[in-house]
Enzyme design. Structure first.
Site, PDB file in Angstrom:
ATOM      1  N   LYS A 176     -24.881  51.499  50.726  1.00 24.86           N
ATOM      2  CA  LYS A 176     -24.925  51.980  49.387  1.00 24.86           C
ATOM      3  C   LYS A 176     -23.705  52.533  49.178  1.00 24.86           C
ATOM      4  O   LYS A 176     -22.615  52.850  49.416  1.00 24.86           O
ATOM      5  CB  LYS A 176     -26.221  53.114  49.793  1.00 24.86           C
ATOM      6  CG  LYS A 176     -25.773  53.985  50.610  1.00 24.86           C
ATOM      7  CD  LYS A 176     -27.160  54.880  51.049  1.00 24.86           C
ATOM      8  CE  LYS A 176     -26.520  56.057  52.117  1.00 24.86           C
ATOM      9  NZ  LYS A 176     -27.945  56.517  52.921  1.00 24.86           N
ATOM     10  N   TYR A 223      -1.354  73.576  34.047  1.00 25.82           N
ATOM     11  CA  TYR A 223      -2.293  74.405  33.237  1.00 25.82           C
ATOM     12  C   TYR A 223      -2.608  75.781  33.934  1.00 25.82           C
ATOM     13  O   TYR A 223      -2.943  76.044  34.917  1.00 25.82           O
ATOM     14  CB  TYR A 223      -3.764  73.584  33.214  1.00 25.82           C
ATOM     15  CG  TYR A 223      -3.661  72.296  32.250  1.00 25.82           C
ATOM     16  CD1 TYR A 223      -3.430  72.587  31.156  1.00 25.82           C
ATOM     17  CD2 TYR A 223      -4.283  71.218  32.941  1.00 25.82           C
ATOM     18  CE1 TYR A 223      -3.332  71.160  30.490  1.00 25.82           C
ATOM     19  CE2 TYR A 223      -4.099  70.270  32.255  1.00 25.82           C
ATOM     20  CZ  TYR A 223      -3.610  70.184  30.919  1.00 25.82           C
ATOM     21  OH  TYR A 223      -3.855  69.003  30.186  1.00 25.82           O
TER      22      TYR A 223
END
Ligand SMILES: *Cc1c(COP(=O)(O)O)cnc(C)c1O
Length: 823
Positions: free
Chosen positions: A493, A719
């Site tokens: 999965k 930042y």
């Protein structure tokens, strides 16, 4: 090779009945998938703990293979082919190789050591190839299986062999020695690390030296330990006269003493003393491993009595060695197998097998091939053999590049020929590459790397590399924990836990797993579309997907009465009979499943129903990895036993039962029932540090340095200015960010990346597409590779620091990161 099968019966000490006619063998194989197996193949059916090649024999007979070395004759096959029955098929393969080796009498260089074997082998091949027809081990075929396969490729035209031997524990070298029987021994870097498998360094060296038991010359780096091991060795294996030919940076008594070593950027100048003279040599590398490897090569050239000019001219041209075949995404939905640095006949065979294993359904196969050098055959013979290989491997188109291959165009069906690489590149547009798996294989001088870069899909430089061999290893590890007849479902999965769904499913299909498990129907559909034939269970089928589940023959997990009725309604409309479904019971996880009080109604609904068939009954453990909660697990298992038994009794059915996930397999071996569901373990992660040691790392997330700069004290990075330099600091920028799945929590010096095996802390915040690291202590430049996770840091370390679990880290790597598979 052309050997009479009868003559091999005594060589292999085999039993064989009814072989009356002479049968000639010209090919040896252990790979059932190879398209090169034919009527003259002798197939050795090897058996591992978990793989048994005997299972493939019926398929092989159907494809025309007639001769087998087996441990037993599979049921119903006696009389259908020639079987040589032996005690142990690997021993037989090794005995065969030793016998075959002894048919030849040219010099053989045997290489062993802890590091550098493959590189020194490739370099020696390059250095000596102007003067010899060389047979060498392909890639790093140096194991108990790899060595015999390498030696078996010798033919009458070769006049020098170079084979490497790798061992992981005692008693292995004696077997390899018999097969290689080297006349010149080269001991490469021995490493000081304590290797698992050996008691200590001395035992490790002693074992490696066994390769040189009958070797008249041994080339090595002089150190006290190696010298003392050699003295001991000489006393044990009296073989006179033996020449020890050594080198050293520090010990003047070595035969070649390196006086001086000066590295600059990308090369190193050394001065060495040899036979009372001093010589200078330029080595085109600056790292210490490459320098040592180049010196090992130097000693071999001196032993072969090359003059200084030739030595300098050839060593100057040494190049970085690529050890493996790489698979890359190509333009227009092509896949590319990049083998652009070698072209010899033996490695072509291996590359063609790899091409076959990588070709997706409906894709066609293309080979771009340069002239082939040093085959030992005449050109006429060589290109006939190559053309035959191309036909056997059902290659759809062949592109030959080079004057020689072009002159044999008539031998190749569907071929286009070009005189040189430039001419090909001019026509590349008109060749219209699409939906093809393309093997690109050329001698170095053809510079096929240019072709690779033109055909490669352009994406950014960050890739997740998936080691398919590690997946096989982990699979076999867990398989070995299962009782006989217990089946294996593997969970693929979420794109195989982020590692790549279809490629991994193909590999698992080869390993003959019994079931695959996916979360949603569309994951299963894309596997079926990719050609996967294994049954696939869908854990969480939405009712809107029932029609496509039926259409694609997926098998739904049914976890509620409502879901069952909805599925039955559609199934009846389509007049299905015995459609396989899987009944999920909730035993305490409280996620999906029938609870105890709904079992009655479940039984009523299923009784006498022939539309569906209960293929399996399953439940899921909530905490199989935590000893604190083992009591709870035991309750879950007891409830599963009770409810599943009731279903089986009242419905009178005998389905597969399964409850264990990875850590369940490790911790609850008594509850395997008829099947287990392996997930995270396949991808290399265990919840238990002791078990972790036995697993191999599967995924390595890699990038490169985009830019390097020095910033002065007081400046900030990124930042929000969250990193302030308190002194001059060297900063590198890496093109991977949170949009690729790197958590922002890993920034601001919590986490690090690995550059040249050193830790580079992430400074400042992780950006969307980039992050910055402190490389003040690391000698690095633009374009250097960076490891985000893999061997170090591991996803486990990352998960701990980020207070999450490896599952989340792995499945978060976004789909824009290219997956590259290799073995
Ligand atoms: C994901 C999953 C597994 C596999 O779990 P691991 O811990 O990764 O081994 C098994 N069963 C079910 C129902 C799952 O959802």
């Amino acid at each position: 090779m052309s050997l009479n099968l009868k003559s091999l019966i005594s060589v292999l000490n085999a039993k064989c009945e009814g072989l009356e006619n002479d049968v000639f063998i010209d090919h040896i194989s252990i790979d059932s998938r190879s398209l090169q197996n034919g009527s003259q193949t002798l197939f050795f059916a090897l058996t591992g703990v978990n793989n048994d090649a005997h299972l493939f024999i019926p398929d092989l007979i159907e494809k025309g293979v007639q001769n087998f070395v087996v441990h037993y004759i599979p049921k119903e096959l006696p009389g259908k082919a020639n079987f040589l029955v032996v005690e142990n098929t690997l021993d037989a393969l090794q005995e065969f190789a030793a016998y075959y080796r002894n048919l030849f009498h040219f010099p053989i260089i045997g290489l062993t050591g802890s590091n550098g074997k493959t590189i020194v082998k490739e370099w020696l091949n390059f250095l000596l190839s102007p003067d010899y027809n060389i047979i060498r081990s392909p890639k790093s075929y140096n194991s108990q299986v790899g060595v015999p396969l390498s030696v078996i490729a010798i033919n009458e035209k070769h006049n020098l062999g170079i084979f490497e031997a790798g061992i992981s524990t005692v008693n292995e070298m004696a077997k390899l020695e018999k097969i290689i029987k080297p006349n010149i021994g080269v001991l490469t870097n021995i490493g000081s690390a304590h290797d698992e498998g050996f008691l200590n360094l001395v035992q490790k060296i002693d074992e490696k030296l066994l390769l040189f038991k009958d070797c008249p010359v041994i080339i090595y780096q002089k150190t006290e330990v190696v010298d003392s091991c050699l003295t001991q060795f000489a006393a044990e294996y009296m073989m006179h006269p033996r020449k020890l030919f050594s080198w050293s940076f520090t010990d003047k008594s070595a035969d070649v003493f390196i006086l001086k070593k000066e590295s600059k950027n990308d090369h190193t100048n050394i001065q060495y003393q040899y036979q009372n003279e001093t010589f200078a040599l330029e080595i085109p590398f600056s790292d210490s491993a490459s320098i040592e490897n180049a010196i090992s090569c130097l000693l071999v050239l001196l032993h072969f009595k090359y003059d200084q000019t030739t030595i300098q001219n050839r060593i100057e041209m040494l190049y970085p060695v690529r050890m493996r075949l790489e698979v890359k995404n190509g333009i227009n939905n092509c896949s590319i197998i990049d083998d652009s640095y070698s072209s010899d006949f033996q490695s072509l065979k291996i590359a063609l097998d790899f091409l076959e294993s990588q070709t997706k359904k409906n894709a066609s196969k293309t080979v771009i091939l340069s002239d082939i050098f040093q085959s030992g055959f005449s050109n006429e013979e060589l290109y006939s053999k190559v053309a035959q290989l191309i036909v056997d491997n059902k290659i759809n188109r062949v592109i030959g590049i080079g004057a020689t291959i072009s002159s044999f165009a008539a031998k190749f069906p569907n071929s286009q020929m070009f005189q040189n690489t430039a001419a090909f590149i001019q026509s590349i547009e008109s060749l219209n590459f699409q939906n093809e798996t393309i093997l690109i294989k050329g001698a170095r001088s053809f510079e096929f790397e240019e072709i690779v870069s033109l055909l490669e899909e352009k994406t950014h430089e960050t890739v997740l590399e998936i080691n398919l061999d590690a997946i096989s290893h982990n699979f076999n590890y867990f398989k070995s924990k299962l009782a006989p007849n217990v089946k294996m479902m593997v969970m693929v999965k979420a794109f195989g836990y982020g590692n790549g769904g279809l490629e991994i499913a193909k590999l698992l299909e080869h390993h003959k797993v019994d079931y695959l498990g996916v979360a949603f129907a569309d994951e299963g559909i894309s596997l079926k579309n990719g050609g996967i034939k294994l049954p696939i269970m869908v854990l969480n089928p939405e009712s809107t997907s029932f029609p496509s589940i039926i259409q694609y023959q997926l098998e739904p997990e049914i976890y509620s009465i409502k879901g069952l009725n909805a599925f039955l309604k559609i199934a009846r409309e389509k007049k299905l009979k015995d459609f396989p479904i899987h009944i999920k019971i909730d035993t305490g996880m409280h996620r999906l499943g029938f609870e105890e009080n709904t079992i009655e109604e479940l039984i009523e609904t299923l009784k006498g129903n022939s539309t569906v068939r209960v293929q399996s009954i399953l439940s899921h453990l909530a905490t199989s990895d935590d000893p604190k909660h083992y009591d709870f697990v035991n309750k879950q298992i007891a409830l599963f036993e009770k409810l599943s038994s009731r279903l089986m009794n009242e419905l009178n059915i005998n389905p597969i039962r399964h409850i264990l996930n990875t850590s369940g397999i490790s911790n609850f071996p008594d509850s395997q029932y008829n099947m287990v569901r392996l997930g995270i373990g396949l991808y290399g992660v265990s919840n238990d540090p002791a078990e972790q040691k036995y697993l191999e790392n599967v995924g390595t997330l890699k990038s490169i340095i985009s830019q390097v700069r020095n910033i002065p004290a007081g400046d900030s990075v990124g930042y929000g200015r969250r990193f302030m330099a308190n002194k001059e600091t060297k900063i590198a920028t890496i093109p991977i960010g949170y949009a690729d799945g790197i958590s922002r929590l890993w920034g601001n010096e919590v986490g690090f990346v690995n550059i040249k095996n050193q830790k580079a802390p992430i400074v400042g915040s992780v950006c969307m597409d980039m992050l910055m690291v402190n490389v003040s202590e690391i000698d690095c430049k633009e374009g250097d590779p960076v490891i985000i996770f893999g061997e170090s840091p591991t996803v486990i370390e990352m998960a701990e620091a980020l207070k999450t679990i490896p599952y989340e880290i792995m499945t978060s790597i976004s789909q824009r990161v290219k997956r590259v598979f290799f073995r």
